[in-house]
Design a protein around this motif. Structure first.
Motif, mmCIF file in Angstrom:
data_model
loop_
_atom_site.group_PDB
_atom_site.id
_atom_site.type_symbol
_atom_site.label_atom_id
_atom_site.label_comp_id
_atom_site.label_asym_id
_atom_site.label_seq_id
_atom_site.Cartn_x
_atom_site.Cartn_y
_atom_site.Cartn_z
ATOM 1 N N ALA A 113 52.210 5.877 -70.453
ATOM 2 C CA ALA A 113 51.080 5.190 -71.076
ATOM 3 C C ALA A 113 50.310 4.329 -70.080
ATOM 4 O O ALA A 113 49.286 3.738 -70.440
ATOM 5 N N LEU A 114 50.800 4.259 -68.857
ATOM 6 C CA LEU A 114 50.132 3.460 -67.837
ATOM 7 C C LEU A 114 49.028 4.302 -67.209
ATOM 8 O O LEU A 114 49.272 5.155 -66.360
ATOM 9 N N ARG A 115 47.806 4.067 -67.607
ATOM 10 C CA ARG A 115 46.694 4.879 -67.143
ATOM 11 C C ARG A 115 45.393 4.110 -67.254
ATOM 12 O O ARG A 115 45.281 3.130 -67.995
ATOM 13 N N ARG A 116 44.400 4.554 -66.521
ATOM 14 C CA ARG A 116 43.047 4.014 -66.622
ATOM 15 C C ARG A 116 42.070 5.138 -66.364
ATOM 16 O O ARG A 116 42.412 6.139 -65.711
ATOM 17 N N ASP A 117 40.879 4.976 -66.872
ATOM 18 C CA ASP A 117 39.840 5.980 -66.658
ATOM 19 C C ASP A 117 38.928 5.486 -65.542
ATOM 20 O O ASP A 117 38.533 4.313 -65.509
ATOM 21 N N TYR A 118 38.617 6.365 -64.597
ATOM 22 C CA TYR A 118 37.777 5.979 -63.464
ATOM 23 C C TYR A 118 36.310 6.233 -63.808
ATOM 24 O O TYR A 118 35.920 7.374 -64.104
ATOM 25 N N SER A 119 35.511 5.187 -63.734
ATOM 26 C CA SER A 119 34.123 5.334 -64.188
ATOM 27 C C SER A 119 33.130 4.533 -63.354
ATOM 28 O O SER A 119 32.003 4.312 -63.783
ATOM 29 N N LYS A 120 33.538 4.073 -62.181
ATOM 30 C CA LYS A 120 32.645 3.223 -61.390
ATOM 31 C C LYS A 120 31.399 3.962 -60.914
ATOM 32 O O LYS A 120 30.285 3.491 -61.025
ATOM 33 N N THR A 121 31.582 5.147 -60.346
ATOM 34 C CA THR A 121 30.454 5.891 -59.797
ATOM 35 C C THR A 121 30.877 7.326 -59.554
ATOM 36 O O THR A 121 32.021 7.701 -59.815
ATOM 37 N N GLY A 122 29.944 8.132 -59.071
ATOM 38 C CA GLY A 122 30.249 9.516 -58.748
ATOM 39 C C GLY A 122 29.871 9.821 -57.314
ATOM 40 O O GLY A 122 29.359 8.969 -56.584
ATOM 41 N N LEU A 123 30.135 11.062 -56.916
ATOM 42 C CA LEU A 123 29.821 11.500 -55.564
ATOM 43 C C LEU A 123 29.236 12.904 -55.662
ATOM 44 O O LEU A 123 29.844 13.795 -56.262
ATOM 45 N N THR A 124 28.050 13.085 -55.114
ATOM 46 C CA THR A 124 27.380 14.380 -55.162
ATOM 47 C C THR A 124 27.182 14.932 -53.754
ATOM 48 O O THR A 124 27.194 14.185 -52.768
ATOM 49 N N ARG A 125 27.003 16.218 -53.687
ATOM 50 C CA ARG A 125 26.778 16.857 -52.384
ATOM 51 C C ARG A 125 25.512 16.315 -51.740
ATOM 52 O O ARG A 125 25.474 16.094 -50.523
ATOM 53 N N SER A 126 24.485 16.063 -52.521
ATOM 54 C CA SER A 126 23.214 15.595 -51.968
ATOM 55 C C SER A 126 23.301 14.167 -51.431
ATOM 56 O O SER A 126 22.517 13.765 -50.578
ATOM 57 N N SER A 127 24.274 13.391 -51.935
ATOM 58 C CA SER A 127 24.402 12.004 -51.486
ATOM 59 C C SER A 127 25.270 11.875 -50.239
ATOM 60 O O SER A 127 25.324 10.811 -49.618
#
Length: 214
Positions: free
Chosen positions: A5-19
């Protein structure tokens, strides 16, 4: 102990090929600067993985002291366990775990000793206590007590009381020459963004870039 049950969802940012930067060193520098600006604890702390003569892997945290397009440099005792592993097999892996930013960078490459001059330049920049510590630690060797270290430290303090502390002949740096970089950015639902740079055999660009499935 059940940790399911020890978990978190990662939602800070993303990473794209163009960036992404076309050069992985530029991409690493950008992320490293962001890790530093975020005031992370030891942003230059990296996990170094090596393999011994029997094929047993081992990891430990070391500090990155500088990097450029020639590679990533750290310093250690040349008689240490990690140095013995590198002497047998110079293929190593570095991991930068920047969890507060939901990021990690994995670098694979070849570790080679830096020149004595390069080691000396860095050694002279260290605090005097760290210089003395390099002389009194037989790194990775079994010792009976901490008191032995402290006694040896005082001996070195007395020995080098006058003038500069010289570079130990058994101490110096390694440069990891990268063969691949993986940039990992956490995303929701475990659909993380992963991009792998690999040294190209030929072509106009020295690096190929591929997105990896999470």
């Amino acid at each position: 102990m059940d940790l399911s049950a020890l978990r978190r969802d990662y939602s800070k940012t993303g990473l794209t090929r163009s960036s992404l930067q076309s050069d992985p060193f530029d991409q690493f520098e950008q992320w490293f600067q962001q890790a530093t600006q975020a005031n992370l604890l030891e942003p230059n702390g990296m996990i170094l993985a090596t393999v011994d003569a029997q094929g047993m892997p081992m990891q430990r945290t070391v500090l990155l002291k500088y990097f450029d397009r020639q590679g990533f440099v750290f310093f250690t005792n040349y008689e240490s366990r990690k140095a013995q592993h590198i002497h047998h097999n110079p293929q190593v892996c570095l991991l930068f775990p920047w969890w507060a930013l939901e990021r990690q960078v994995i670098i694979t490459g070849i570790a080679i000793p830096v020149s004595t001059g390069e080691s000396l330049t860095y050694f002279l920049s260290r605090p005097r206590g760290s210089q003395l510590g390099a002389w009194c630690s037989q790194q990775s060797q079994v010792i009976s007590s901490r008191q032995l270290l402290e006694v040896q430290f005082e001996k070195m303090r007395e020995k080098f009381a006058q003038g500069e502390v010289p570079l130990p002949p058994f101490w110096g740096g390694y440069r990891v020459i990268p063969q691949s970089f993986e940039f990992w950015q956490g995303r929701s639902n475990r659909l993380h963004d992963r991009f792998l740079y690999r040294a190209a055999a030929s072509g106009s660009s020295p690096w190929t870039i591929d997105r990896l499935s999470p």
